[in-house]
Design a protein around this motif. Structure first.
Motif, PDB file in Angstrom:
ATOM      1  N   ALA A 168       0.409  -1.334   0.231  1.00  0.00           N
ATOM      2  CA  ALA A 168       0.387  -0.446   0.271  1.00  0.00           C
ATOM      3  C   ALA A 168       1.419   1.745   0.038  1.00  0.00           C
ATOM      4  CB  ALA A 168      -0.848  -0.056   0.908  1.00  0.00           C
ATOM      5  N   ALA A 169       1.980   1.198   0.902  1.00  0.00           N
ATOM      6  CA  ALA A 169       2.966   2.196   0.682  1.00  0.00           C
ATOM      7  C   ALA A 169       3.662   2.584  -0.229  1.00  0.00           C
ATOM      8  CB  ALA A 169       4.081   1.751   1.400  1.00  0.00           C
ATOM      9  N   LEU A 170       4.137   1.405  -1.184  1.00  0.00           N
ATOM     10  CA  LEU A 170       4.647   1.999  -2.398  1.00  0.00           C
ATOM     11  C   LEU A 170       3.679   2.382  -3.614  1.00  0.00           C
ATOM     12  CD1 LEU A 170       6.648  -1.790  -2.846  1.00  0.00           C
ATOM     13  CD2 LEU A 170       7.300   0.836  -2.845  1.00  0.00           C
ATOM     14  N   LEU A 171       2.186   1.242  -3.788  1.00  0.00           N
ATOM     15  CA  LEU A 171       1.302   2.275  -4.115  1.00  0.00           C
ATOM     16  C   LEU A 171       0.508   3.318  -4.054  1.00  0.00           C
ATOM     17  CD1 LEU A 171      -0.937  -0.731  -4.804  1.00  0.00           C
ATOM     18  CD2 LEU A 171       1.041   0.067  -6.326  1.00  0.00           C
ATOM     19  N   GLY A 172       0.914   3.728  -2.405  1.00  0.00           N
ATOM     20  CA  GLY A 172       0.455   4.982  -2.500  1.00  0.00           C
ATOM     21  C   GLY A 172      -1.189   5.473  -2.017  1.00  0.00           C
ATOM     22  N   THR A 173      -1.757   3.963  -1.449  1.00  0.00           N
ATOM     23  CA  THR A 173      -3.155   3.222  -2.130  1.00  0.00           C
ATOM     24  C   THR A 173      -3.477   3.284  -0.301  1.00  0.00           C
ATOM     25  OG1 THR A 173      -3.029   2.148  -3.904  1.00  0.00           O
ATOM     26  CG2 THR A 173      -4.847   2.041  -2.549  1.00  0.00           C
ATOM     27  N   PRO A 174      -4.757   3.856   0.821  1.00  0.00           N
ATOM     28  CA  PRO A 174      -4.801   3.601   1.723  1.00  0.00           C
ATOM     29  C   PRO A 174      -4.477   1.563   1.770  1.00  0.00           C
ATOM     30  CG  PRO A 174      -6.218   5.116   0.880  1.00  0.00           C
ATOM     31  CD  PRO A 174      -5.369   4.830  -0.238  1.00  0.00           C
ATOM     32  N   GLN A 175      -4.367   1.992   3.038  1.00  0.00           N
ATOM     33  CA  GLN A 175      -4.119   0.099   3.525  1.00  0.00           C
ATOM     34  C   GLN A 175      -5.331  -0.069   3.359  1.00  0.00           C
ATOM     35  OE1 GLN A 175      -1.372  -0.745   6.496  1.00  0.00           O
ATOM     36  NE2 GLN A 175      -2.386  -3.173   6.956  1.00  0.00           N
ATOM     37  N   ALA A 176      -6.465   0.626   4.511  1.00  0.00           N
ATOM     38  CA  ALA A 176      -7.566  -0.186   4.351  1.00  0.00           C
ATOM     39  C   ALA A 176      -8.452  -0.288   2.650  1.00  0.00           C
ATOM     40  CB  ALA A 176      -8.606   0.757   5.199  1.00  0.00           C
ATOM     41  N   ALA A 177      -8.634   0.051   2.264  1.00  0.00           N
ATOM     42  CA  ALA A 177      -8.854   0.097   0.851  1.00  0.00           C
ATOM     43  C   ALA A 177      -8.285  -0.507   0.121  1.00  0.00           C
ATOM     44  CB  ALA A 177      -8.581   1.508   0.281  1.00  0.00           C
ATOM     45  N   LEU A 178      -6.996  -0.724   0.091  1.00  0.00           N
ATOM     46  CA  LEU A 178      -6.112  -1.831  -0.970  1.00  0.00           C
ATOM     47  C   LEU A 178      -6.520  -3.414   0.186  1.00  0.00           C
ATOM     48  CD1 LEU A 178      -4.408  -2.811  -2.655  1.00  0.00           C
ATOM     49  CD2 LEU A 178      -2.459  -2.968  -1.057  1.00  0.00           C
TER      50      LEU A 178
END
Length: 991
Positions: free
Chosen positions: A507-517
């Motif tokens: 999630a950090a690498l993608l810049g995506t919220p962890q909950a959404a992923l």
């Protein structure tokens, strides 16, 4: 001393002597000492009689074998179920071993009391089960005692054996013993069957029969009981539980593939036995995963699990220990002091042997999987304790046994019969099972190991880089990639959801919220192999691929690029996703693959595509990925080198486009082919209108593709090989060749011609009035009347035969898909009626003849050289790194009439020197040619197929250029210009 008293004294001494001798004879015979031999030690006191054969290594073999089986069972539990179940079973085993040691103190005098007590407790337990038992899997078999569960049916095995031994060994008449024995056996058998526990009930019945047989009950009585059991057996089928019926059906009908079915269980057992390495999988990181494919691995399939975890060596030890234990139990039955004790040992030997054989046979698929655990190895506290205590009791009774050397009461001489025979049979069967397991390991081991790997692995493809298509100079025509497109990131949902730390890192690498992923991954089934989760820039995609979590794949988005645009479009074709027909034809393809869809991309798809790699994942029996497995790197596709010359293709395309523009007909087509007449190599192939293969991606530009489909002129067609039209006067070369080959008419014969010819009431016109001519001049000026008459003189069969020899009416064999064979009619072919006028029209390339530009070029090359070639576009495959290999090509075929073609060649030269092709006379090298204009019914109004086909340098031709331009009559000279520019570029590229 009086005589009477003396006689009494002597009698007393004799009696005393006899008692002493009897006392010596009644002394126990030590092992290894002949019967009747003097013992070195005094007679033991009552209650401390030394056992016959009870000491030494042989005497300890049985208990040691039992201990080995217990240890194997504990090791298996530890490997497949973990510490807690193994610790629980170990505690039970300690209790059982302690009770086994205590049970070794059992003496024959206490047997009746013990038998009645155990039997009574077992029957009482079976009754309690019916009232307040614990149920599982549709059966009620257990009693909960605090944190423990007890299975009374296991205790019933010992109770039945003990009490039957007491009853049948009592020495009473058979008619008294047998009814009581049947009642003793029937009560626990019936109560157990009602649970329902048919496997244990069957074992109880078999144990009862074994005691009957070994107790010397008459054969007639035993046979009657067995016959009654056989008659009643079909009735038992109705009592089978669904899972039991499934097991029987799986055995009779073969193994199944349903992970929940009995057939699956047997198949997994065979895989576990056959695929295990020498020392098993214990210690392998994936040992637990492999074990999960083996259902009931701690109970019914424990033997297979032992082999899977610890290897064939452990399996052999298991079989050896079981065989030793059965044999020692059988031997004990012959050495016990009383018939009752002997029957206990005999019944236990048979019961233990049957359990071992049925369990092992079921694990190997040689017997139905009857739900019989392997004694002392399978998980189950009650069964373990009961078996250990029973074994201890048998060896205790054996130690108590004393054989009299010369004399013993008749009631003590009756030994159990057939016990060692039955034990030997069990050992023999076990040896057969070991041989079967060895066969699985040997002949079938590799296949079973592959099956084990395949069923526990799911792989997703890693696409290979598609090879490039190059021109003869190495310039890229197709294959450049666009690295500006985003890369797709695929995740393995189950693996990331099972590892929160790796999920957070992605999630950090993608810049995506962890909950959404997490929510996106959890929204799909756990069995989903991969799920697209993001598209990232190529640089970030490379970084994630190198350092990202294990459950992530990065797929670069690569589009096929065509640097020359429409120049080679119809020749190269395009790529796209496979269609349903492709997927059916090639099982290795997936819907996400990229395959050639047209042109050379389709023709050489197998070479260009390369070999996809694989990223595999280990999966549970339910198909849930749990860990990354092996990765196979993709193999880049080979490059394909063409014979085409980009400069020549460009020159012809530009000139042809100008010629096509002059027609002002949007439906018109144009094509040009440059062919090496010596080898068949295609040096250029132009088709107009054309398209750019990049339109089709993938992904496809839907709007552009739809526009191409609607566009006039068929831009999606390769007109050089797929558009067959009337050849017009260029076909006169074929007619002239037919004449020189057959000798029907002297080529030097001057024939009156004029402006027309009337045949059978029909008038056929010349394209302009002409005087008398011979063949060469008639070719130069394309005299229609001359060739009308020549065709009539030849007749259709000679004409058609020569045309076929020159390849007319059949595909050229060029390495392109979908080539048209054109049309060549004949009277013998049927179809449309053949008239005299049909032959006349065929003489000038009209009527039942249609050819492609490539066919026209091919017969021109054949007439110019005397050899018929097979056109080839690809000349080599490979790569700059590994080198290139030539593409095999059919050799040229000499024409059977090659030596007669001189007049035809002279006519071609005359066409350029002063005939209809004089526009080529300005070229600085000799050229032979033939022009033609044909009416085409598919064209509107006064539209024609305008042709020219030329070979140069004509004294030793190295190139043939054939041009077709559709349009009005004033465009008839357009092909000449195109051909002239093409010949100049081919032979004088620097000019």
């Amino acid at each position: 001393m009086t005589g009477r008293a003396g006689r009494q004294a002597r009698a007393l001494r004799r009696l005393t002597g006899r008692l002493r001798r009897a006392r010596r004879l009644l002394r126990p015979v030590p092992r290894g000492r002949p019967a009747g031999a003097a013992a070195p030690r005094p007679v033991a006191r009552p209650g401390s009689v030394r056992p016959t054969g009870g000491g030494g290594v042989a005497g300890a073999a049985g208990p040691v074998a039992a201990g080995v089986l217990v240890l194997l069972g504990l090791a298996n539990l530890l490997a497949v179920d973990g510490v807690a179940p193994a610790g629980k079973q170990a505690a039970v085993a300690v209790v059982g071993l302690a009770l086994m040691v205590l049970a070794r103190r059992l003496r024959a005098e206490a047997l009746t009391v013990v038998a009645v007590g155990v039997y009574a407790v077992a029957v009482a337990g079976l009754v309690v089960v019916r009232v307040a038992g614990v149920s599982a899997n549709g059966a009620t078999r257990w009693i909960a005692v605090g944190p423990l569960t007890v299975q009374p049916s296991e205790l019933a095995k010992a109770g039945v054996l003990l009490l039957l031994a007491v009853v049948l060994g009592s020495g009473r008449p058979e008619w008294q013993r047998l009814p009581v024995a049947l009642v003793v056996a029937a009560v626990p058998v019936a109560l157990t069957a009602l649970q329902p526990d048919l496997s244990t009930a069957t074992l109880l019945a078999l144990a009862a029969v074994a005691v009957l047989v070994t107790s010397r009950v008459s054969v007639r009585a035993v046979a009657g009981l067995v016959g009654a059991a056989v008659v009643a057996a079909p009735l038992a089928v109705g009592l089978l539980r669904p899972y039991q019926a499934e097991r029987l059906a799986a055995f009779l009908g073969g193994s199944g593939q349903d992970p929940g079915g009995a057939g699956w269980a047997v198949e997994q057992a065979r895989i576990a036995v056959g695929s295990a390495p020498l020392w098993g999988h214990a210690g392998d990181p994936l040992a637990g995963l492999l074990a999960s494919y083996l259902p009931e691995r701690d109970t019914d399939l424990a033997p297979a699990s032992v082999v899977q975890q610890f290897g064939p060596v452990a399996g052999a030890v298991l079989a050896l220990a079981a065989g030793v234990l059965v044999w020692r139990l059988a031997v004990a039955a012959r050495e016990c002091r009383t018939p009752q004790a002997g029957l206990v040992a005999a019944g236990m030997a048979v019961l233990f042997g049957v359990e071992v054989v049925v369990s092992t046979g079921g694990n190997l698929g040689l017997l139905p999987l009857a739900g019989v655990p392997f004694p002392l190895v399978s998980f189950g506290g009650t069964a373990l304790v009961v078996h250990l205590v029973a074994i201890g009791s048998v060896f205790g009774l054996r130690r108590d046994g004393v054989r009299r050397a010369l004399w013993s009461p008749p009631s003590l001489r009756r030994r159990p019969r057939l016990v060692r025979v039955l034990a030997a049979g069990v050992v023999a069967v076990l040896l057969g099972f070991v041989a079967t397991a060895a066969t699985l390991q040997g002949a079938g081991g590799a296949a079973l190991a592959a099956t084990a790997h395949d069923q526990s692995t799911r792989c997703v493809p890693v696409p290979a880089t598609r090879g490039a298509i190059l021109d003869r100079g190495g310039a890229v025509l197709a294959g450049a990639t666009e690295r500006t497109a985003p890369s797709r990131v695929d995740a393995v949902p189950a693996m990331l959801l099972a590892d929160p730390a790796e999920l957070a890192r992605l999630a950090a690498l993608l810049g995506t919220p962890q909950a959404a992923l997490r929510a996106r991954l959890a929204a799909v089934p756990a069995t989903t192999p991969t799920l697209p989760v993001a598209e990232v820039a190529p640089g970030l995609g490379d970084r994630i691929d190198r350092t990202g979590p294990a459950g992530v794949l990065v797929r670069p988005s690569v589009r096929r690029a065509y640097p020359t645009g429409t120049l080679f479009g119809p020749l190269l074709g395009f790529v796209g996703r496979p269609g349903p027909a492709d997927l059916r034809a090639d099982s290795s393809l997936t819907a996400d693959d990229v395959v050639g869809r047209a042109g050379l991309e389709a023709q050489y798809d197998a070479v260009l595509r390369g070999v996809d790699g694989q990223q595999c994942f280990s999966v549970t029996p339910a198909g849930v990925p749990v860990a990354p497995a092996e990765r196979r790197a993709p193999v880049r596709g080979a490059d394909v080198v063409l014979a085409v010359d980009t400069a020549l293709q460009t020159r012809l395309a530009r000139s042809l486009l100008r010629a096509l523009d002059t027609t002002r007909n949007p439906r018109a087509i144009a094509s040009a082919v440059a062919l090496d007449p010596r080898t068949g190599q295609v040096r250029a192939m132009v088709s107009l209108p054309a398209y750019d293969g990049a339109v089709f991606g993938p992904p496809t530009d839907a709007a552009a593709a739809a526009a191409l489909a609607r566009a006039p002129g068929g831009p999606m067609l390769q007109h050089a090989t797929r558009s067959a039209v009337p050849p017009g006067s260029t076909f006169k070369l074929v007619v002239a060749a037919a004449d020189t080959a057959s000798g029907v008419q002297d080529p030097g014969l001057v024939v009156p011609t004029g402006a027309e010819l009337t045949v059978a009431g029909h008038t056929f016109h010349n394209w302009r009035p002409m005087g008398p001519m011979a063949m060469i001049e008639a070719l130069a000026w394309s005299n229609d009347v001359y060739f009308y008459k020549l065709a009539l003189a030849l007749g259709p069969e000679r004409l058609v035969g020569t045309a076929r020899a020159l390849g007319v009416g059949s595909p050229t064999g060029v390495d392109l898909p979908g080539e048209s064979g054109g049309l060549l009619g004949s009277p013998s072919a049927g179809g449309e009626p053949w008239y005299v006028g049909t032959t006349v029209q065929l003489g000038i390339g009209q009527g039942p003849v249609e050819v492609t530009p490539l066919q026209n070029a091919r017969w021109t090359a054949a007439i110019a050289t005397g050899r018929l070639v097979t056109p080839r576009l690809a000349v080599a495959t490979g790569s700059a790194a590994t080198g290139f290999s030539p593409v095999p090509a059919p050799p040229p075929r000499p024409l059977p009439f090659a030596a007669t073609l001189g007049p035809v060649r002279d006519g071609m030269r005359a066409v350029v020197a002063g005939g209809t092709g004089s526009a080529l006379a300005r070229l600085p090298f000799p050229v032979g040619a033939k022009t033609g204009t044909a009416q085409d019914g598919s064209l509107p109004g006064e539209e024609y197929d305008n042709w020219i086909t030329a070979a140069a340098p004509f004294d030793d031709p190295s190139v043939v250029v054939t041009v077709l331009v559709q349009g009005p009559p004033h465009a008839a000279t357009a092909p000449d210009t195109v051909a002239a520019e093409g010949l100049r570029q081919a032979l004088l590229p620097a000019g």
